[in-house]
Design an enzyme around this catalytic site. Structure first.
Site, PDB file in Angstrom:
ATOM      1  N   SER A   7       0.827  -1.200   0.000  1.00  0.00           N
ATOM      2  CA  SER A   7       0.000   0.000   0.000  1.00  0.00           C
ATOM      3  C   SER A   7       0.870   1.261   0.000  1.00  0.00           C
ATOM      4  CB  SER A   7      -0.895  -0.008   1.237  1.00  0.00           C
ATOM      5  OG  SER A   7      -0.098  -0.197   2.393  1.00  0.00           O
TER       6      SER A   7
ATOM      7  N   TYR B 121      -4.250   1.013   3.683  1.00  0.00           N
ATOM      8  CA  TYR B 121      -5.209  -0.061   3.427  1.00  0.00           C
ATOM      9  C   TYR B 121      -5.750  -0.595   4.761  1.00  0.00           C
ATOM     10  CZ  TYR B 121      -3.734  -0.868  -1.505  1.00  0.00           C
ATOM     11  OH  TYR B 121      -3.480  -0.782  -2.852  1.00  0.00           O
ATOM     12  N   GLY B 122      -4.954  -0.398   5.801  1.00  0.00           N
ATOM     13  CA  GLY B 122      -5.211  -1.054   7.090  1.00  0.00           C
ATOM     14  C   GLY B 122      -6.470  -0.635   7.802  1.00  0.00           C
TER      15      GLY B 122
ATOM     16  N   ASN C 284       0.526  -6.769   4.336  1.00  0.00           N
ATOM     17  CA  ASN C 284      -0.167  -7.770   5.151  1.00  0.00           C
ATOM     18  C   ASN C 284      -1.676  -7.644   5.004  1.00  0.00           C
ATOM     19  OD1 ASN C 284       1.857  -9.099   7.445  1.00  0.00           O
ATOM     20  ND2 ASN C 284       2.585  -7.192   6.571  1.00  0.00           N
ATOM     21  N   THR C 285      -2.157  -6.393   4.937  1.00  0.00           N
ATOM     22  CA  THR C 285      -3.604  -6.185   4.844  1.00  0.00           C
ATOM     23  C   THR C 285      -4.129  -6.775   3.534  1.00  0.00           C
ATOM     24  OG1 THR C 285      -3.313  -4.152   6.124  1.00  0.00           O
ATOM     25  CG2 THR C 285      -5.416  -4.438   5.020  1.00  0.00           C
TER      26      THR C 285
ATOM     27  N   GLU D  47       6.182   6.193   9.438  1.00  0.00           N
ATOM     28  CA  GLU D  47       6.186   7.102   8.276  1.00  0.00           C
ATOM     29  C   GLU D  47       6.845   8.433   8.644  1.00  0.00           C
ATOM     30  OE1 GLU D  47       4.321   6.818   5.056  1.00  0.00           O
ATOM     31  OE2 GLU D  47       4.120   4.672   5.446  1.00  0.00           O
TER      32      GLU D  47
ATOM     33  N   THR E 277       3.808  -4.362   7.332  1.00  0.00           N
ATOM     34  CA  THR E 277       5.071  -4.016   6.672  1.00  0.00           C
ATOM     35  C   THR E 277       5.971  -3.090   7.487  1.00  0.00           C
ATOM     36  OG1 THR E 277       3.711  -2.357   5.578  1.00  0.00           O
ATOM     37  CG2 THR E 277       4.399  -4.244   4.257  1.00  0.00           C
TER      38      THR E 277
HETATM   39  N1  DGL Z   1       1.100  -2.169   4.301  1.00  0.00           N
HETATM   40  C1  DGL Z   1       0.124  -2.250   5.361  1.00  0.00           C
HETATM   41  C2  DGL Z   1       0.202  -3.643   5.998  1.00  0.00           C
HETATM   42  O1  DGL Z   1       1.221  -4.308   5.943  1.00  0.00           O
HETATM   43  C3  DGL Z   1       0.345  -1.174   6.409  1.00  0.00           C
HETATM   44  C4  DGL Z   1       0.036   0.219   5.925  1.00  0.00           C
HETATM   45  C5  DGL Z   1      -1.432   0.393   5.548  1.00  0.00           C
HETATM   46  O2  DGL Z   1      -2.303   0.441   6.425  1.00  0.00           O
HETATM   47  O3  DGL Z   1      -1.690   0.489   4.349  1.00  0.00           O
HETATM   48  O4  DGL Z   1      -0.759  -4.086   6.547  1.00  0.00           O
END
Ligand code: DGL
Length: 260
Positions: free
Chosen positions: A9, A40-41, A72-73, A148, A181
């Site tokens: 994301s 995305y989370g 992961n999401t 971030e 991540t």
């Molecule tokens: N990349 C997302 C994850 O690993 C974390 C950042 C997001 O919420 O997009 O779940």
């Protein structure tokens, strides 16, 4: 030479790129960070599925030979419902497998975004590997913006970590899955708060080993003189260069702005 496609994301998935570069230093990588739609989370499963589908189509249009869904999401909410023509790895299954093998007391913690925790994807995967295990999942939404911002240590991060991790400490877990991540960037502080005896399962490293084995088995490894990382982002984020340097130790070539 076809690259390995990696998508996330945002920029956090570069933790998976860093792990891939350690395992496969001579492979080319095409990284897509959907920075325009981050996070995305906090989003619903159908939205994350739609975004993931578009990202996979984009990577396919760029001729990748395999894809790693570093987010992961997206791995939790979208991957089980999508079909893709190339070998594809998510991060949930490898992280869960590793944690299930590491635990000695059958008490496993999972920290992740709200959507990942709500999906219970890690819980389901962990119980498949180790039905007797008790799984304690906890969303840690503030960790992503802290990383971030480049806040990886210090009293604010420590206070947040203590508050989020207290239920896991009380549950006496001996293994914690870093199910997002961004969390590998906080490893030193998470280890300090949880104690040295707790194993931290970093899915980035584990998925990189799986990809390396899988590509070798499928005869898809194409070593080049120098593995290149090309980055595509859907929005011009200011934190890209700083985070990329923090995660990779150097900067990949200038990112290309794309619309997926
Ligand atoms: N990349 C997302 C994850 O690993 C974390 C950042 C997001 O919420 O997009 O779940």
């Amino acid at each position: 030479m076809k690259p390995i496609g990696v998508f996330d994301s945002g920029v956090g998935g570069l933790t998976v790129v860093a792990a891939l570069r350690q395992c496969l230093p001579k492979e080319s990588i095409l990284y897509l960070g959907d920075t325009a739609r981050l996070p995305y989370g906090t989003k619903s499963a159908s939205t994350v599925q739609r975004y993931t589908e578009r990202n996979l189509k984009f990577l396919s249009s760029r001729g990748v030979k395999a894809v790693v869904v570093a987010c992961n999401t997206a791995s939790a909410l979208a991957l089980p419902h999508l079909r893709f023509d190339h070998p594809t790895w998510g991060v949930v299954e490898p992280g869960a497998e590793w944690a299930a093998k590491m635990t000695r007391n059958d008490r496993i913690g999972v920290i992740a975004t709200e959507s990942t925790v709500r999906s219970d994807a890690y819980g389901e995967a962990l119980r498949r590997w180790r039905p007797e295990a008790a799984v304690f999942s906890h969303a840690c939404p503030l960790f992503v913006p802290l990383v971030e911002e480049g806040w990886l240590d210090g009293e604010v991060v420590e206070a947040v970590a203590r508050r989020y991790l207290e239920p896991l400490r009380r549950a006496e877990v001996d293994t914690v899955v870093l199910g997002c991540t961004h969390y590998p960037m906080l490893k030193p502080i998470l280890q300090r708060v949880l104690g040295d005896e707790v194993h931290l399962a970093d899915s980035a490293q584990i998925v990189a080993q799986k990809v390396s084995q899988g590509l070798a088995a499928a005869d898809l490894l194409e070593p080049t003189a120098e593995g290149l990382v090309q980055t595509c982002l859907t929005d011009a984020g200011e934190s890209f260069a700083r985070l990329a340097r923090q995660i990779l130790g150097d900067l990949p070539s200038e990112p290309e702005w794309v619309d997926v």
